[in-house]
Design a protein around this motif. Structure first.
Motif, short mmCIF file in Angstrom:
data_model
loop_
_atom_site.label_atom_id
_atom_site.label_comp_id
_atom_site.label_asym_id
_atom_site.label_seq_id
_atom_site.Cartn_x
_atom_site.Cartn_y
_atom_site.Cartn_z
N ARG A 140 5.33 -2.43 -4.75
CA ARG A 140 4.95 -2.52 -3.41
C ARG A 140 3.55 -1.25 -3.23
O ARG A 140 3.08 -1.61 -2.12
N LEU A 141 3.75 -0.59 -3.65
CA LEU A 141 3.84 1.03 -3.05
C LEU A 141 1.90 1.28 -3.24
O LEU A 141 2.16 1.97 -1.94
N GLY A 142 1.42 0.11 -3.38
CA GLY A 142 0.11 0.52 -2.56
C GLY A 142 -0.35 -0.63 -2.27
O GLY A 142 -1.52 -0.64 -2.03
N HIS A 143 0.38 -1.13 -1.55
CA HIS A 143 0.54 -2.90 -1.11
C HIS A 143 -0.42 -2.17 0.69
O HIS A 143 0.55 -1.43 1.44
N ARG A 144 -1.59 -3.03 1.56
CA ARG A 144 -1.20 -2.49 2.36
C ARG A 144 -0.37 -3.41 3.43
O ARG A 144 0.18 -4.23 2.74
N PRO A 145 -0.36 -2.89 4.74
CA PRO A 145 1.18 -3.69 5.03
C PRO A 145 0.94 -5.57 5.72
O PRO A 145 1.32 -6.13 5.35
N THR A 146 -0.79 -5.08 5.88
CA THR A 146 -0.99 -7.34 5.83
C THR A 146 -0.41 -8.51 4.09
O THR A 146 -1.11 -9.50 4.60
N THR A 147 -1.06 -7.43 3.18
CA THR A 147 -0.44 -8.14 2.07
C THR A 147 1.11 -8.08 1.77
O THR A 147 1.21 -8.67 0.73
N LEU A 148 1.58 -7.83 2.46
CA LEU A 148 3.40 -7.66 2.59
C LEU A 148 3.93 -8.84 3.71
O LEU A 148 3.13 -9.49 4.72
N SER A 149 4.80 -9.17 2.75
CA SER A 149 5.95 -10.32 3.83
C SER A 149 6.31 -9.44 4.90
O SER A 149 6.35 -8.39 5.50
N GLY A 150 6.70 -10.53 5.84
CA GLY A 150 7.87 -10.20 6.98
C GLY A 150 8.93 -9.17 6.64
O GLY A 150 8.71 -7.47 7.25
#
Ligand code: ADP
Ligand code: MG
Length: 240
Positions: A140-150
């Motif tokens: 998930r290195l390039g993911h922004r926080p909004t695209t991640l689960s809690g």
């Protein structure tokens, strides 16, 4: 030898009164030592003073009375600049609300944890990637926080806290915004980090988190009313 026996964190009769009318005595004389390798849960109901205590432990707030020592350094004797340096080198802090920067990717958020450590950009990213792999987010290195689960967001926040290899990680209700299955994963992660040698203090009202800790310190109305670790060490006497 003596140096390694020094507590990572030592509170000596620490008090905090929030001014106002009436003033609120949120922490009323807490004495507590945390040694390297411990996993300590500070438990108590809402309003018992847990967050106030955590802020005092992290030297993010100044006690009204008493002393806070971090790895042998007296927090009260330091300038703001000295305190920032101490925090940057010794502490990682995790909050219920994650406090990730939404415009940055996971790896950039974690690398930001090294900004005050004088580490060059490429090295920051390399260490951030390693920290994310350590918390199980290498994919998930390039993911922004909004695209991640809690749960993933809290893992990013934990990676940011440990990327500088601090002596102590302090967490305030790290599972407070997570459902119980996700929370269990975060608790397991904290335990794993502790087994790998990280000293962890977690303040929580969550029984699941408290049950995972080897030592439980119970706070009520700003006072320690029970400390399961107090009678465990040599010379430690428990009070009724
Ligand atoms: P907990 O984290 O256990 O819920 P807190 O440390 O947040 O407890 O709060 C302890 C007490 O101090 C509560 O009575 C709370 O209302 C009060 N308190 C917390 N922060 C402040 C503040 N900034 N100003 C005044 N009172 C506060
Ligand atoms: Mg709180």
């Amino acid at each position: 030898m003596t140096a390694t026996m020094e507590p990572v964190l030592a509170l000596d009769d620490v008090r905090k009164v929030y001014p106002g009318s009436p003033p609120v005595a949120a922490v009323r004389g807490v004495t507590l030592s945390v040694h390297a390798g411990e996993l300590v849960a500070v438990v108590g109901s809402s309003g018992s003073g847990k967050s106030t205590l955590l802020h005092l432990m992290a030297a993010l707030d100044v006690p009204t009375a008493g002393r806070v020592r971090l790895a042998g350094h007296e927090a009260g004797g330091l300038s703001d600049r000295g305190l920032s340096g101490l925090r940057a080198h010794l502490l990682g802090v995790v909050f219920q609300q994650f406090f990730l920067l939404e415009r940055l990717s996971a790896v950039e958020n974690v690398a930001a944890g090294l900004l005050y450590r004088g580490v060059a950009g490429a090295e920051r990213r390399r260490r951030a990637r390693a920290a994310l792999e350590r918390v199980g987010l290498g994919h998930r290195l390039g993911h922004r926080p909004t695209t991640l689960s809690g749960g993933e967001r809290q893992r990013v926040a934990i990676a940011r806290a440990l990327v500088g290899e601090p002596r102590l990680v302090l967490a305030d209700e790290p599972t407070g915004n997570l459902d119980s299955a996700t929370a269990a994963g975060v608790v397991a992660l904290l335990r794993q980090l502790n087994r790998d040698g990280m000293t962890v203090v977690v303040v929580t009202h969550d029984r699941q988190v408290a049950a995972a800790a080897d030592r439980r310190v119970e706070l009520r109305d700003g006072r320690v009313v029970r400390d399961s670790g107090r009678d465990a060490g040599p010379g430690g006497g428990d009070r009724p």
